[in-house]
Scaffold this active site. Sequence first.
Site, PDB file in Angstrom:
ATOM      1  N   ARG A  52       0.831  -1.201   0.000  1.00 31.62           N
ATOM      2  CA  ARG A  52       0.000   0.000   0.000  1.00 31.62           C
ATOM      3  C   ARG A  52       0.877   1.267   0.000  1.00 31.62           C
ATOM      4  O   ARG A  52       2.037   1.232   0.354  1.00 31.62           O
ATOM      5  CB  ARG A  52      -0.907   0.028   1.229  1.00 31.62           C
ATOM      6  CG  ARG A  52      -2.014  -1.012   1.210  1.00 31.62           C
ATOM      7  CD  ARG A  52      -2.860  -0.940   2.470  1.00 31.62           C
ATOM      8  NE  ARG A  52      -2.042  -1.070   3.677  1.00 31.62           N
ATOM      9  CZ  ARG A  52      -1.662  -0.062   4.451  1.00 31.62           C
ATOM     10  NH1 ARG A  52      -2.028   1.182   4.170  1.00 31.62           N
ATOM     11  NH2 ARG A  52      -0.924  -0.278   5.530  1.00 31.62           N
ATOM     12  N   LYS A 194      -8.164  -2.709   1.323  1.00 31.85           N
ATOM     13  CA  LYS A 194      -8.051  -1.894   2.530  1.00 31.85           C
ATOM     14  C   LYS A 194      -8.820  -0.580   2.403  1.00 31.85           C
ATOM     15  O   LYS A 194      -9.194   0.018   3.415  1.00 31.85           O
ATOM     16  CB  LYS A 194      -6.579  -1.621   2.845  1.00 31.85           C
ATOM     17  CG  LYS A 194      -5.829  -2.868   3.328  1.00 31.85           C
ATOM     18  CD  LYS A 194      -6.482  -3.499   4.555  1.00 31.85           C
ATOM     19  CE  LYS A 194      -5.641  -4.629   5.121  1.00 31.85           C
ATOM     20  NZ  LYS A 194      -6.338  -5.399   6.166  1.00 31.85           N
ATOM     21  N   HIS A 213     -10.022  -5.253  12.835  1.00 27.86           N
ATOM     22  CA  HIS A 213      -8.923  -5.857  12.064  1.00 27.86           C
ATOM     23  C   HIS A 213      -8.469  -7.087  12.837  1.00 27.86           C
ATOM     24  O   HIS A 213      -7.581  -7.020  13.673  1.00 27.86           O
ATOM     25  CB  HIS A 213      -7.791  -4.838  11.915  1.00 27.86           C
ATOM     26  CG  HIS A 213      -6.750  -5.244  10.920  1.00 27.86           C
ATOM     27  ND1 HIS A 213      -5.438  -4.859  11.016  1.00 27.86           N
ATOM     28  CD2 HIS A 213      -6.834  -5.994   9.792  1.00 27.86           C
ATOM     29  CE1 HIS A 213      -4.760  -5.349  10.004  1.00 27.86           C
ATOM     30  NE2 HIS A 213      -5.579  -6.038   9.243  1.00 27.86           N
ATOM     31  N   SER A 231       1.335  -7.751  12.268  1.00 26.88           N
ATOM     32  CA  SER A 231       2.091  -8.700  11.446  1.00 26.88           C
ATOM     33  C   SER A 231       3.184  -9.382  12.263  1.00 26.88           C
ATOM     34  O   SER A 231       3.902  -8.742  13.031  1.00 26.88           O
ATOM     35  CB  SER A 231       2.721  -7.948  10.272  1.00 26.88           C
ATOM     36  OG  SER A 231       3.454  -8.817   9.457  1.00 26.88           O
ATOM     37  N   THR A 236      -2.850 -15.260  11.842  1.00 25.33           N
ATOM     38  CA  THR A 236      -3.379 -16.201  10.852  1.00 25.33           C
ATOM     39  C   THR A 236      -3.111 -17.637  11.273  1.00 25.33           C
ATOM     40  O   THR A 236      -4.001 -18.495  11.215  1.00 25.33           O
ATOM     41  CB  THR A 236      -2.753 -15.924   9.470  1.00 25.33           C
ATOM     42  OG1 THR A 236      -3.083 -14.584   9.078  1.00 25.33           O
ATOM     43  CG2 THR A 236      -3.275 -16.884   8.429  1.00 25.33           C
ATOM     44  N   ASP A 250      -9.052 -11.756   8.506  1.00 22.71           N
ATOM     45  CA  ASP A 250      -8.495 -10.402   8.530  1.00 22.71           C
ATOM     46  C   ASP A 250      -9.450  -9.283   8.948  1.00 22.71           C
ATOM     47  O   ASP A 250      -9.039  -8.394   9.689  1.00 22.71           O
ATOM     48  CB  ASP A 250      -7.923 -10.081   7.150  1.00 22.71           C
ATOM     49  CG  ASP A 250      -6.982  -8.898   7.164  1.00 22.71           C
ATOM     50  OD1 ASP A 250      -6.185  -8.771   8.110  1.00 22.71           O
ATOM     51  OD2 ASP A 250      -7.037  -8.086   6.221  1.00 22.71           O
ATOM     52  N   ARG A 314       2.217 -12.267  -2.073  1.00 24.44           N
ATOM     53  CA  ARG A 314       0.857 -12.517  -1.585  1.00 24.44           C
ATOM     54  C   ARG A 314       0.099 -13.478  -2.491  1.00 24.44           C
ATOM     55  O   ARG A 314       0.401 -13.624  -3.667  1.00 24.44           O
ATOM     56  CB  ARG A 314       0.066 -11.198  -1.543  1.00 24.44           C
ATOM     57  CG  ARG A 314       0.576 -10.189  -0.529  1.00 24.44           C
ATOM     58  CD  ARG A 314      -0.064 -10.405   0.828  1.00 24.44           C
ATOM     59  NE  ARG A 314       0.335  -9.402   1.802  1.00 24.44           N
ATOM     60  CZ  ARG A 314      -0.268  -9.243   2.978  1.00 24.44           C
ATOM     61  NH1 ARG A 314      -1.296 -10.013   3.306  1.00 24.44           N
ATOM     62  NH2 ARG A 314       0.153  -8.335   3.822  1.00 24.44           N
TER      63      ARG A 314
END
Length: 524
Positions: A52, A194, A213, A231, A236, A250, A314
């Site tokens: 991003r 996002k 989130h 992160s 996850t 997410d 990703r």
Amino acid sequence: MSELAKLGLNGVKEIFHNISYDELFEHEKRNGEGRVSDNGTFMVDTGIFTGRSPKDKYFVKQDESQKYIAWGKINQPITKELFDKLLAKAKKQLSGSDLYVQDAYCGASAKSKRLVRFVTQVAWQAHFVKNMFIRPSQQELKNFKPDFVVFNACKCVNDSFKEDGLNSEVFVIFNVEENIAVIGGTWYGGEMKKGIFSMMNYWLPLEGKLSMHCSANVGKDGDTALFFGLSGTGKTTLSTDPHRKLIGDDEHGWDDDGVFNFEGGCYAKCINLDPSSEPEIYGAIKRNALLENVVADENGVVDYKDGSKTENTRVSYPIEHIQNHEPSLSAGHPKNIIFLTADAFGVLPPVSKLTKEQAMYYFLSGYTAKVAGTERGITEPVATFSACFGEPFMPLHPTVYAKLLGEKIDKHGVNVYLVNTGWSGGAYGVGKRMSIKATRACINAILDGSITKCEFENFDKFNLAIPKALDGVETKLLNPINTWANADEYRVTRDKLAAMFEANFKRYEDVKEGIEYAKAGPKN
């Protein structure tokens, strides 16, 4: 087509509206938008932007929304005049060409969902949003009227950004009143994902609903658990459980009916992906998934260890690619909330039970610590604080979300825990990373309720309740002071971390709620 005519585009050649996965695949190949891997997954590169572009995100400053938005470095203002100029520039780019239009839902709750239309010139970007959002049925598409439209003009750049007072030729702009977002200059698919998350974080709290989130799963008895974490904290990994159904990995909402996924897919990191440690994600990479910025040989065999394009490789895929998922993408009110932190200072205990007030404090803090050595000259861990575990996507003041969380914890009697997946026995470089086995034992004790039967003691300075003994966890691990070779060194490091928490939290004390919530934090 009447709804499509309202897009305000000229000379559009052909509109590929809600075409199938198979058709998108053929368009991607025909357009030369990427390559096909050895197992049939389409692979694309997102250009110079492999993540991003947060410094290029803006909201139009106008009534009514301007009084709700927390303006600052994250939520930057732009004038209506400049928005109109850049929208016209984007529409000019999109006019006179073939277009891909994809319609989708954001939010699995009928009461809280939003209908979003995405317009782009690139087939793989339509594929990306088809993966990431909830796919309406053919019947639902017949009567689809969008609540919000995203114009993705990734091929368009703003050459006059300096005169316009912007940061670069890239622009990602949201007009709340007109229900439009415009993307220019970046091909990165995550801007669409996002971007809509940011809008849900604007809309829902104003309706008394919490946007989050986090990942979420549900047990066979209907017990829902939420996992928050930045992160590298294990969000996850720990929410993917063979004994519990995945609701989502997410983004979620929490309304009067319970918890629901915003999305219809997953967006997983691929770097160093290993089928033995993450078999569900590895198995999800197949036809209809979309790989971004990975490196593959001439036969299409992907090398997941290769981060030469970016460490942020990703894959997006529809959630149906995860066998053990909850088909409704929703469940009842949470029984347990887990805040995950990877504390590289080796200070925080492996598991703590939080009061409601502490839950609001640690939610606002959104703490983890990155390890030393990632940059030259950094010799000790670096504390990272991200409000509500998702600060870049929060248009409202962070205390708005914390207040809602506290109200829902009270109303539904939710248990909240802080779990440290980081270091024990010393800071990074001296101590050891908490074993997955010990962390899993903490998570399992939370989920099966056995932790509530433990005897707790107070953890100094932070005033957290920690268990004296817990099945599956070596007893001395439960209080970190017992794992350090030098107790005095531990106390010095503990006090230093407590001071970091205090210093960070001062930024929320510009409102009365922040001053009140600060009382639940560590005291030096």
